[in-house]
Design a protein around this motif. Structure first.
Motif, PDB file in Angstrom:
ATOM      1  N   LYS A   1       0.873  -1.191   0.000  1.00  0.00           N
ATOM      2  CA  LYS A   1       0.000   0.000   0.000  1.00  0.00           C
ATOM      3  C   LYS A   1       0.889   1.213   0.000  1.00  0.00           C
ATOM      4  N   LEU A   2       0.791   2.012  -1.046  1.00  0.00           N
ATOM      5  CA  LEU A   2       1.667   3.172  -1.144  1.00  0.00           C
ATOM      6  C   LEU A   2       1.163   4.333  -0.306  1.00  0.00           C
ATOM      7  N   ASP A   3      -0.158   4.388  -0.072  1.00  0.00           N
ATOM      8  CA  ASP A   3      -0.741   5.538   0.619  1.00  0.00           C
ATOM      9  C   ASP A   3      -0.781   5.385   2.136  1.00  0.00           C
ATOM     10  N   ARG A   4      -0.823   4.142   2.649  1.00  0.00           N
ATOM     11  CA  ARG A   4      -0.850   3.987   4.119  1.00  0.00           C
ATOM     12  C   ARG A   4       0.019   2.782   4.519  1.00  0.00           C
ATOM     13  N   SER A   5       0.215   2.648   5.836  1.00  0.00           N
ATOM     14  CA  SER A   5       1.158   1.638   6.318  1.00  0.00           C
ATOM     15  C   SER A   5       0.575   0.224   6.215  1.00  0.00           C
ATOM     16  N   THR A   6       1.448  -0.719   5.975  1.00  0.00           N
ATOM     17  CA  THR A   6       1.074  -2.120   5.908  1.00  0.00           C
ATOM     18  C   THR A   6       1.233  -2.733   7.295  1.00  0.00           C
ATOM     19  N   GLU A   7       0.218  -3.463   7.739  1.00  0.00           N
ATOM     20  CA  GLU A   7       0.289  -4.090   9.051  1.00  0.00           C
ATOM     21  C   GLU A   7       0.914  -5.475   8.887  1.00  0.00           C
ATOM     22  N   VAL A   8       2.036  -5.698   9.587  1.00  0.00           N
ATOM     23  CA  VAL A   8       2.684  -7.003   9.549  1.00  0.00           C
ATOM     24  C   VAL A   8       2.483  -7.664  10.903  1.00  0.00           C
ATOM     25  N   VAL A   9       1.823  -8.821  10.876  1.00  0.00           N
ATOM     26  CA  VAL A   9       1.552  -9.550  12.117  1.00  0.00           C
ATOM     27  C   VAL A   9       2.739 -10.480  12.352  1.00  0.00           C
ATOM     28  N   VAL A  10       3.444 -10.275  13.482  1.00  0.00           N
ATOM     29  CA  VAL A  10       4.689 -10.998  13.739  1.00  0.00           C
ATOM     30  C   VAL A  10       4.480 -12.048  14.816  1.00  0.00           C
ATOM     31  N   GLY A  11       4.967 -13.245  14.563  1.00  0.00           N
ATOM     32  CA  GLY A  11       4.976 -14.305  15.563  1.00  0.00           C
ATOM     33  C   GLY A  11       6.376 -14.850  15.684  1.00  0.00           C
ATOM     34  N   MET A  12       6.774 -15.174  16.903  1.00  0.00           N
ATOM     35  CA  MET A  12       8.094 -15.765  17.066  1.00  0.00           C
ATOM     36  C   MET A  12       7.974 -16.951  18.008  1.00  0.00           C
ATOM     37  N   TYR A  13       8.604 -18.053  17.628  1.00  0.00           N
ATOM     38  CA  TYR A  13       8.472 -19.302  18.368  1.00  0.00           C
ATOM     39  C   TYR A  13       9.864 -19.840  18.611  1.00  0.00           C
ATOM     40  N   LEU A  14      10.224 -20.008  19.885  1.00  0.00           N
ATOM     41  CA  LEU A  14      11.544 -20.524  20.249  1.00  0.00           C
ATOM     42  C   LEU A  14      11.570 -22.043  20.088  1.00  0.00           C
ATOM     43  N   ILE A  15      12.421 -22.546  19.203  1.00  0.00           N
ATOM     44  CA  ILE A  15      12.558 -23.999  19.064  1.00  0.00           C
ATOM     45  C   ILE A  15      13.529 -24.524  20.107  1.00  0.00           C
ATOM     46  N   ASP A  16      14.696 -23.929  20.173  1.00  0.00           N
ATOM     47  CA  ASP A  16      15.688 -24.430  21.129  1.00  0.00           C
ATOM     48  C   ASP A  16      16.830 -23.423  21.269  1.00  0.00           C
ATOM     49  N   PHE A  17      17.428 -23.424  22.449  1.00  0.00           N
ATOM     50  CA  PHE A  17      18.677 -22.694  22.654  1.00  0.00           C
ATOM     51  C   PHE A  17      19.827 -23.597  22.233  1.00  0.00           C
ATOM     52  N   ASP A  18      20.839 -23.020  21.582  1.00  0.00           N
ATOM     53  CA  ASP A  18      22.018 -23.804  21.220  1.00  0.00           C
ATOM     54  C   ASP A  18      23.147 -23.609  22.213  1.00  0.00           C
ATOM     55  N   ASP A  19      23.293 -22.395  22.714  1.00  0.00           N
ATOM     56  CA  ASP A  19      24.463 -22.089  23.521  1.00  0.00           C
ATOM     57  C   ASP A  19      24.189 -20.799  24.290  1.00  0.00           C
ATOM     58  N   PHE A  20      24.799 -20.678  25.465  1.00  0.00           N
ATOM     59  CA  PHE A  20      24.734 -19.433  26.227  1.00  0.00           C
ATOM     60  C   PHE A  20      26.161 -19.159  26.670  1.00  0.00           C
ATOM     61  N   ASN A  21      26.823 -18.269  25.978  1.00  0.00           N
ATOM     62  CA  ASN A  21      28.211 -17.945  26.282  1.00  0.00           C
ATOM     63  C   ASN A  21      28.237 -16.790  27.273  1.00  0.00           C
ATOM     64  N   GLU A  22      28.446 -17.123  28.538  1.00  0.00           N
ATOM     65  CA  GLU A  22      28.367 -16.076  29.563  1.00  0.00           C
ATOM     66  C   GLU A  22      29.573 -15.158  29.517  1.00  0.00           C
ATOM     67  N   GLN A  23      30.735 -15.684  29.124  1.00  0.00           N
ATOM     68  CA  GLN A  23      31.923 -14.843  29.063  1.00  0.00           C
ATOM     69  C   GLN A  23      31.735 -13.724  28.041  1.00  0.00           C
ATOM     70  N   GLU A  24      31.164 -14.053  26.885  1.00  0.00           N
ATOM     71  CA  GLU A  24      30.948 -13.045  25.842  1.00  0.00           C
ATOM     72  C   GLU A  24      29.571 -12.404  25.950  1.00  0.00           C
ATOM     73  N   GLU A  25      28.780 -12.842  26.924  1.00  0.00           N
ATOM     74  CA  GLU A  25      27.426 -12.325  27.127  1.00  0.00           C
ATOM     75  C   GLU A  25      26.606 -12.396  25.834  1.00  0.00           C
ATOM     76  N   SER A  26      26.487 -13.578  25.282  1.00  0.00           N
ATOM     77  CA  SER A  26      25.644 -13.764  24.104  1.00  0.00           C
ATOM     78  C   SER A  26      25.021 -15.143  24.159  1.00  0.00           C
ATOM     79  N   PHE A  27      23.900 -15.316  23.464  1.00  0.00           N
ATOM     80  CA  PHE A  27      23.257 -16.627  23.403  1.00  0.00           C
ATOM     81  C   PHE A  27      22.852 -16.915  21.966  1.00  0.00           C
ATOM     82  N   THR A  28      22.775 -18.179  21.635  1.00  0.00           N
ATOM     83  CA  THR A  28      22.425 -18.615  20.290  1.00  0.00           C
ATOM     84  C   THR A  28      21.155 -19.433  20.391  1.00  0.00           C
TER      85      THR A  28
END
Lengths: 322, 322, 322, 322, 322
Positions: free
Chosen positions: D18-45
């Protein structure tokens, strides 16, 4: 990955500029920076520029017609020498490639590359060792087709290059021709060498100095008359020496020869064993009421053992560093 | 990744050179260098050349017409045997590929590859062990279609190849045909084997020699009459042995059998325990005013325990290395 | 990455073989080798073959016309079931893919893959634990469209497969249908399970046996009358137990429950504390001139403490392994 | 990487629905699994599904003509919102992407992704800490063009998801609009939060309990009258506390504040120092023939020091966990 | 990787917007987040936005005709300045790229990138050090063709950016022109600098405070009259100092100079050695029946040694931090 469907293009990109004689490729290599030096795996990673210059008369053009002073090509559009590093792990990654052709057909190829190179360390003098790192560039084509020469103006190293734990020395480049031991062919090689000198100070502060303190501590048994205390001192010295031995062993790759630092730790072990034996001997002399002899050997050991230790280490230094 | 949309090309690249009988592929493998030997994961990484030679008469050409003595193709333009390594982790990375065809249709394929290979170590004799590293090349095609033969002239190893911690011995290559246990098919296999011999000296200097010093230290209790000192010596010996045990355990993968070094450490543990028990027994004899017997067992232990220790280790050596 | 610009091709590659009923996909999985088992991150990496078989009548052909007994396609040229692993980290890497179609339209898909899979370890019985490793294959299509069946002839494991530190047991495969908890759909799942049994011997030699030696060492205080020696023995025992505790803690992932080995170390800690308390009590009895009682509790402790320790461990074994 | 050469296609894929008004995007997010939690680098996968739904009327079709209930597109063929994660390291890897269009033009996008996300840990309460992990999805388009709403039915987490060392709690998702501080634009953000609770038991067993044993051991000096033994006990306690301090320091990232466990270790250090000072004071009282006072302070210390230690720790717990 | 077969396109993408004079490229850089700071390898990884703005009049268009206020291009369709980072390891990874052209031909390029950068740490003041991290952007084109200017509105850092172990300070950006030392050319450089301040508190709690406790412990020998106890205390202090020395040595890269923490540990070593020598001297005075002098030096040492230690550390602080 590029497939040229049209026959003529294949001819242009896949045949040598001169079919009857060898093409001279002028090679320059410039070290931008070291990324890593993995001593355990005996490999180093670096970023550099690779410069190749050759003449391909088929690409000569008239600058007055095309307007620009040089033409730019994408890699794959024209013939380029198929070079690769001999001692690389896997293949080099190119951050970018640039191909410029002058009106007379001189092609200038410039590439920023990153690669991990194998290098067998000579650790005999560790931690006072220097290494002569080598990068060898070769080509898939026989030296009948391609010959290398060194481009001295484009060979060098950046003033900003550094390598954690090492001072970077002078670089050197030369070319040679090597007979392949698997194919009936002679391949040209371009060899870039650079000297690096290890920072030995961290090893002096963190390994050698503490071990000297420990050895000094163990010599207090020559002044003490308490067997119990002497035992505690001698065993603590041994435990400390073991701790440093483990640290050094984890830092270095396994090598078939004795390094300087291993020689030093061996001397430390032997002198701590001497102190233990001395302690027990003194204890037995005291038990057997020979206090006179016990006091006498104390007086001798106080200067003899340090002198022997110093002599051993001077011998070690002479053996390794001379 | 290349999809040839034109039917005839598909036929050329996807059908075997000979539909009625098997194509002979002459395989050569040349080790350039080892990159890494991860003993914990029991895998090694190496760079090598893979040479494949076969005849595809459909590609024969008249050299007088085309001008060159051989034609060069890109991978995907002609049929190539779909080979892969059986014991590789993931897939091999090719630094470059070269496909040359002679006028009679003989195709020469040369590839520089890097791969990480699984290999189950036999560590029984560690750190005096040798390993016979294997790389197995196989093909997707049944041996009815493709048979392998060894190209001895192109099979070998570089004089510059090295592997941190190991001496590289002789290589060997042979071919065999294996019945698949999942498909009704017999697959050809090309097996490249290379012997590597571990540098045992670093383990002697860093593990075995210090442990011998520790054992020697623990034997001072046979000369000392102080229970307090003897306790300090025995417990320090045990702590030192534990430190080396932990170092060795962290270096080796978990194996289902006892290695030589574990056997040696076990003997060291047992003898340190003997020393502890001996110390307490001597202490009790002294407490019970049996100083005579206490001095007597000291005199015996001084030579008996070292002899027993030597005998145990000779037994261990005989058991493991013979 | 392949974009088919022509409409008909899209239809062929993107619509199911049977629009009115579900397509049966026969799934086989064959373990080639394990690459790694990262216990800290609770994941394992393996190489395997994935076999998929289904019938697509649109691809049936007359072998007498085309000459070959089967046709070969590239992936993307025909419809293939869009399968993926449910418990994989990232996506699988395919070393090669092969698509063969028989004259009746039966499609055989063979893929060599490598993937890193998540797996929650059950470490209660560590180091005597077995694990039932699972790989779950699923599809993007609803079970109304695709149903899985197990191809028993192509499901198995290689005799050469090994996993450092583990014995590989029997594999098992079955299929099931799972209701998605996010979409209104039932998805088919193919589950490949394989038992692995940990090598417990390295833990016995490197952890349990040294700790038993340490506990045995600490019991010498029941024979000794020297408080100073007993203190040295007890504190050394505690330091040794701490060293092993740290080694074990670094090897295992953090789990919410007590493992067998933690239970064992806890018992060791408690018994070393008992020894310390015992030593002090005996010291006080000696100070208070109650040597008779002191000697008496020594005589009792000599057999009572070892019996209690054995009983505790039998209890631990019973609790964990039964 | 896809370049659409034809103009109309560019229009379709690169202009908003739609060029004249905003497009509504419905977002869903589903966590399958954690791979790693690197506490030293403060990041998770982690691996997850990303669901996007929007309406693009240009894609509406008549199902009776095309035969299927929905149409499938490849990514790049139609316009898709250009979303990316704000706190990701590098970019996300997509295992697969699926684009389905319903007859009314509603587009359903489903993607299985893997990404490594930065997350600043709050370790004040370590090892009794909870973390609120955040993943933020944003878009390149201004909120004038695209607005996000949460798709609650497709937001969630798998029952099989696990994270080594953590219990996974409730997830939450919401949307917000953020003013960019570099561009004159308001960007929509979709925030997925999930609580994770650390398993504190391994730290209790492996760090806190052994330290309590050590502190208890150090208190035996209040019962003993031997200065030599007391010295051994106090120094061993200090060495043990140092060992645990080093283990804890290596496990945690460097943070600017004192964590609970550091506070606990600090209290342990202070109390061991108190014990050392106490030991020397008692020794001096004994030297100065003030045995009465020495016995008296022993009697007081026996209950006072444990009470003070308990009080300090209750204070620490109150300070950190309340 | 894009090959434009049509000549005109080549001209458009590969020639500069202005052939007669230099094109001004306005550069902005925005730090999104740090991913990692590897001190051992002296490199850091970060995510950022790169903004480039320039004017290419060949791309000007009439907005009333095309309908949109700006046009979007894919990278490779138009000319873009060929920028690269000078101190990057390998090449940067771009999460996305956006190219927008306004009606007047102003091109806005926005890229989200991730890169690992080399940076030589100055650790003299460690752990109280600040670092001035640099990222240098350069171009393949001579400054005759391209000049850089700083886009201050688009240069900055995110409020959410964090770096484990460091506080992030102010950023700064400027441009300069550097003469190449290999080519006859002047290249423009854009330098982004950001100050980071190390969290020194973890080092105070985990290294300096425990070492102060140890030094304090070693001073108890000035109050004690037992040589055996003093030996135990002095050797335990040395072992503890060694443990911390090893921890510090493993954390820092090898540098050619003495860091503050190494200076501090050196002072600790020297004072522990002093304590050992003091202990032996006192023991000898006692042996030689000079108890008066022995008591006298005790009284002096009790305040002199702590004062000397404090003075040494104040000197160290003054030397390093002033």
């Amino acid at each position: 990955q590029e497939t040229s469907e049209k026959k003529p293009t294949i001819q242009l990109t896949q045949t040598l500029p001169k079919l009857d004689r060898s093409t001279e490729v002028v090679v320059g290599m410039y070290l931008i920076d070291f990324d890593d030096f993995n001593e355990q795996e005996e490999s180093f990673t670096l970023d550099g520029y690779l410069f190749l210059n050759w003449r391909d008369e088929r690409l000569a053009f008239n600058p007055s017609q095309t307007g620009g002073k040089h033409k730019t090509y994408n890699s794959g559009q024209i013939w380029t020498p198929n070079v690769s590093f001999l001692n690389i792990e896997g293949k080099r990654e190119a951050a970018y490639k640039e191909l410029k052709v002058k009106p007379d057909g001189t092609v200038s190829y410039k590439e920023k590359f990153t690669g991990q190179f194998n290098y067998e360390l000579d650790l005999k003098e560790f931690p006072f060792d220097n290494q002569k790192i080598q990068i060898i560039l070769t080509t898939l084509d026989d030296s009948k087709n391609i010959i290398f020469t060194v481009d001295k103006t484009k060979t060098g190293k950046s003033q900003d290059a550094f390598l954690a734990g090492w001072t970077i020395g002078e670089e050197q480049a030369n070319v040679r021709t090597i007979k392949s031991d698997i194919e009936e062919a002679y391949f040209p090689e371009f060899v870039y060498e650079i000297d690096v000198f290890r920072y030995s100070k961290p090893y002096i502060w963190n390994i050698i100095l503490p071990l000297l303190f420990i050895i000094g501590l163990s010599w207090t048994v020559f002044w003490s008359r308490s067997f119990e205390s002497n035992t505690v001192i001698a065993t603590s010295s041994l435990l400390s020496a073991i701790a440093f031995n483990i640290v050094v062993a984890e830092e270095l790759p396994k090598v078939a020869y004795l390094t300087f630092i291993n020689g030093f730790i061996l001397i430390v072990y032997i002198f701590i064993c001497l102190v233990v034996i001395y302690t027990v001997v003194k204890h037995r002399l005291d038990l057997e009421k020979q206090k006179e002899r016990s006091l006498k050997i104390d007086r001798v050991a106080r200067w003899l053992v340090p002198v022997m230790f110093a002599a051993s280490n001077i011998g070690l230094l002479a053996f390794f560093l001379l």
